[in-house]
Design a protein around this motif. Structure first.
Motif, PDB file in Angstrom:
ATOM      1  N   SER A  55       0.843  -1.186  -0.258  1.00 15.03           N
ATOM      2  CA  SER A  55      -0.084   0.096  -0.199  1.00 15.03           C
ATOM      3  C   SER A  55       0.953   1.256   0.183  1.00 15.03           C
ATOM      4  O   SER A  55       0.457   2.273  -0.169  1.00 15.03           O
ATOM      5  CB  SER A  55      -1.035  -0.140   1.210  1.00 15.03           C
ATOM      6  N   VAL A  56       2.223   1.315   0.444  1.00 18.09           N
ATOM      7  CA  VAL A  56       3.103   2.402   0.401  1.00 18.09           C
ATOM      8  C   VAL A  56       4.319   1.956  -0.577  1.00 18.09           C
ATOM      9  O   VAL A  56       5.159   2.677  -0.588  1.00 18.09           O
ATOM     10  CB  VAL A  56       3.506   2.678   1.704  1.00 18.09           C
ATOM     11  N   GLY A  57       4.121   1.078  -1.594  1.00 22.79           N
ATOM     12  CA  GLY A  57       4.883   0.882  -2.485  1.00 22.79           C
ATOM     13  C   GLY A  57       6.094   0.062  -1.866  1.00 22.79           C
ATOM     14  O   GLY A  57       7.369   0.352  -2.623  1.00 22.79           O
ATOM     15  N   GLY A  86      -7.939  13.160   5.027  1.00 21.47           N
ATOM     16  CA  GLY A  86      -8.580  11.722   5.187  1.00 21.47           C
ATOM     17  C   GLY A  86      -7.460  10.883   5.938  1.00 21.47           C
ATOM     18  O   GLY A  86      -8.291   9.776   6.375  1.00 21.47           O
ATOM     19  N   PHE A  87      -6.376  11.076   5.943  1.00 16.56           N
ATOM     20  CA  PHE A  87      -5.359  10.255   6.590  1.00 16.56           C
ATOM     21  C   PHE A  87      -5.793  10.245   8.076  1.00 16.56           C
ATOM     22  O   PHE A  87      -5.804  11.249   8.721  1.00 16.56           O
ATOM     23  CB  PHE A  87      -4.101  10.659   6.270  1.00 16.56           C
ATOM     24  N   GLU A  88      -5.763   9.099   8.604  1.00 16.36           N
ATOM     25  CA  GLU A  88      -5.824   8.771  10.308  1.00 16.36           C
ATOM     26  C   GLU A  88      -4.904   7.900  10.612  1.00 16.36           C
ATOM     27  O   GLU A  88      -4.783   6.573  10.043  1.00 16.36           O
ATOM     28  CB  GLU A  88      -7.143   8.432  10.385  1.00 16.36           C
ATOM     29  N   VAL A  89      -4.331   8.068  11.715  1.00 16.14           N
ATOM     30  CA  VAL A  89      -3.588   7.092  12.386  1.00 16.14           C
ATOM     31  C   VAL A  89      -3.851   7.068  13.896  1.00 16.14           C
ATOM     32  O   VAL A  89      -4.393   8.241  14.592  1.00 16.14           O
ATOM     33  CB  VAL A  89      -2.274   7.477  12.439  1.00 16.14           C
ATOM     34  N   CYS A  90      -3.930   6.216  14.409  1.00 18.41           N
ATOM     35  CA  CYS A  90      -4.313   5.848  16.011  1.00 18.41           C
ATOM     36  C   CYS A  90      -3.240   5.184  16.699  1.00 18.41           C
ATOM     37  O   CYS A  90      -2.715   4.058  16.149  1.00 18.41           O
ATOM     38  CB  CYS A  90      -5.779   5.103  16.237  1.00 18.41           C
ATOM     39  N   PHE A  91      -3.356   5.443  18.010  1.00 17.48           N
ATOM     40  CA  PHE A  91      -2.006   4.945  18.851  1.00 17.48           C
ATOM     41  C   PHE A  91      -2.995   4.235  20.011  1.00 17.48           C
ATOM     42  O   PHE A  91      -4.096   4.841  20.473  1.00 17.48           O
ATOM     43  CB  PHE A  91      -1.234   5.733  19.293  1.00 17.48           C
ATOM     44  N   ASP A  97      -5.229   4.482   8.401  1.00 13.76           N
ATOM     45  CA  ASP A  97      -6.007   4.427   7.247  1.00 13.76           C
ATOM     46  C   ASP A  97      -5.499   5.722   6.290  1.00 13.76           C
ATOM     47  O   ASP A  97      -5.690   6.995   6.462  1.00 13.76           O
ATOM     48  CB  ASP A  97      -7.565   4.955   7.796  1.00 13.76           C
ATOM     49  N   LEU A  98      -4.912   5.210   5.212  1.00 10.14           N
ATOM     50  CA  LEU A  98      -4.198   6.321   4.303  1.00 10.14           C
ATOM     51  C   LEU A  98      -5.153   7.027   3.716  1.00 10.14           C
ATOM     52  O   LEU A  98      -4.828   8.187   3.439  1.00 10.14           O
ATOM     53  CB  LEU A  98      -3.226   5.223   3.428  1.00 10.14           C
ATOM     54  N   GLN A  99      -6.244   6.419   3.199  1.00 13.00           N
ATOM     55  CA  GLN A  99      -6.904   7.083   2.389  1.00 13.00           C
ATOM     56  C   GLN A  99      -8.216   7.698   2.843  1.00 13.00           C
ATOM     57  O   GLN A  99      -9.135   8.300   2.197  1.00 13.00           O
ATOM     58  CB  GLN A  99      -7.631   6.005   1.177  1.00 13.00           C
ATOM     59  N   ILE A 131     -10.443   1.278   5.329  1.00  9.83           N
ATOM     60  CA  ILE A 131      -9.742   0.341   4.999  1.00  9.83           C
ATOM     61  C   ILE A 131      -8.295   0.381   5.770  1.00  9.83           C
ATOM     62  O   ILE A 131      -7.371   1.242   5.184  1.00  9.83           O
ATOM     63  CB  ILE A 131      -9.551   0.178   3.407  1.00  9.83           C
ATOM     64  N   TYR A 132      -7.904  -0.265   6.717  1.00  9.63           N
ATOM     65  CA  TYR A 132      -6.657  -0.088   7.462  1.00  9.63           C
ATOM     66  C   TYR A 132      -5.611  -0.612   6.765  1.00  9.63           C
ATOM     67  O   TYR A 132      -5.649  -2.038   6.601  1.00  9.63           O
ATOM     68  CB  TYR A 132      -6.764  -0.572   8.786  1.00  9.63           C
ATOM     69  N   GLU A 133      -4.597   0.113   6.428  1.00  6.72           N
ATOM     70  CA  GLU A 133      -3.315  -0.507   5.976  1.00  6.72           C
ATOM     71  C   GLU A 133      -2.528  -1.190   6.895  1.00  6.72           C
ATOM     72  O   GLU A 133      -1.894  -1.851   6.759  1.00  6.72           O
ATOM     73  CB  GLU A 133      -2.359   0.633   5.207  1.00  6.72           C
TER      74      GLU A 133
END
Length: 263
Positions: A54-56, A183-188, A200-202, A206-208
């Motif tokens: 998903s990140v190449g 739209g990017f979201e990161v949770c800790f 969620d990159l996009q 859909i969680y990468e």
């Protein structure tokens, strides 16, 4: 390992503006689990589901499980990536390759390097390249907090609950910022560990990256490779496995039985 140039939140985070200086901020290295004192010793077992493509980045071609077990109190660590598992104790390191190739895995056991601090033995570090933060170049929770303070209109901060009931703290892009796409979201995890819980990159739910399980206690079974029959106390083999990383080594050579001398 390749990383996509479009990756959302990177460690640099363009935070030069926080200090007021005009120079571009230098990327900050993602810290590994470091030497710790008894007061801040960590114990946990965690497993993530990760999509490298998903990140190449180079990956196995499918989303994979990544697991780590940490016990700072006893100096035991296990890290398992798609094809490899590494276990470290205070005295030795076991490094295995081709761990899911039935009946033909490779494991090498070596003594730990004199003076090596916890979690800095080479095979363990290599395997951590597949971890969530290392693979995705994600900023830490504290760096994310700085990003939100620097650009409060660009970020939304909230709390939630993971699939297994753990409380999380999330950072989502809702405005213009060079740090990430809208739209990017990161949770800790909202605890002392601050582990990456979801990414969620996009912004499409859909969680990468998805933290599947988290256990705050450990036992001996958490550090078992279940590959004891393949372990060889051979430093040259471990060096070979590291050199070939992350390729799967060729099969072992089959010994040729001696031919009895003719009478």
């Amino acid at each position: 390992m390749k990383r996509s140039s479009m990756l959302a939140v990177v460690v640099a985070l363009a935070l030069a503006g926080c200090s007021g200086g005009g120079d571009e901020a230098e990327p900050t290295a993602v810290p590994d689990i470091a030497s710790v004192t008894t007061s801040d010793a960590k114990t946990y077992v965690a497993e993530w589901f990760i999509s490298a493509e998903s990140v190449g980045a180079d990956g196995p071609g499918y989303p994979y499980a990544y697991r780590e077990a940490v016990d700072d109190r006893t100096g035991r660590y296990l890290i398992q990536s798609p094809d490899h598992v590494a276990v470290q104790t205070r005295d030795e390191v076991i490094f295995c390759a081709a761990i899911f190739r039935a009946g033909d895995s490779f494991c090498a056991l070596t003594e730990r390097t004199d003076g090596a601090p916890p979690v800095l033995e080479y095979p363990l570090q290599l395997t951590r390249q597949w971890s969530p933060r290392q693979l995705y170049g994600l900023a830490s929770w504290s760096e994310m907090e700085l990003a939100v303070r620097a650009e409060p209109d660009a970020w939304e901060r909230s709390r939630g609950t993971s699939a297994f009931g753990s409380v999380t703290e999330c950072f989502k892009v809702v405005g213009e910022t060079t740090a990430a796409n809208t739209g990017f979201e990161v949770c800790f995890t909202d605890d002392d560990l601050r582990l990456v819980a979801t990414v969620d990159l996009q912004g499409d739910l859909i969680y990468e990256i998805d933290l599947l399980t988290l256990k705050r206690s450990v036992d001996a079974a958490d550090f078992e490779t279940n590959l004891d029959e393949f372990i060889e106390e051979k430093e040259s083999l471990q060096e070979q496995l590291v050199a070939l990383f992350p390729e799967i080594p060729a099969p072992r050579a089959t010994p040729t039985p001696g031919i009895p001398a003719s009478g």
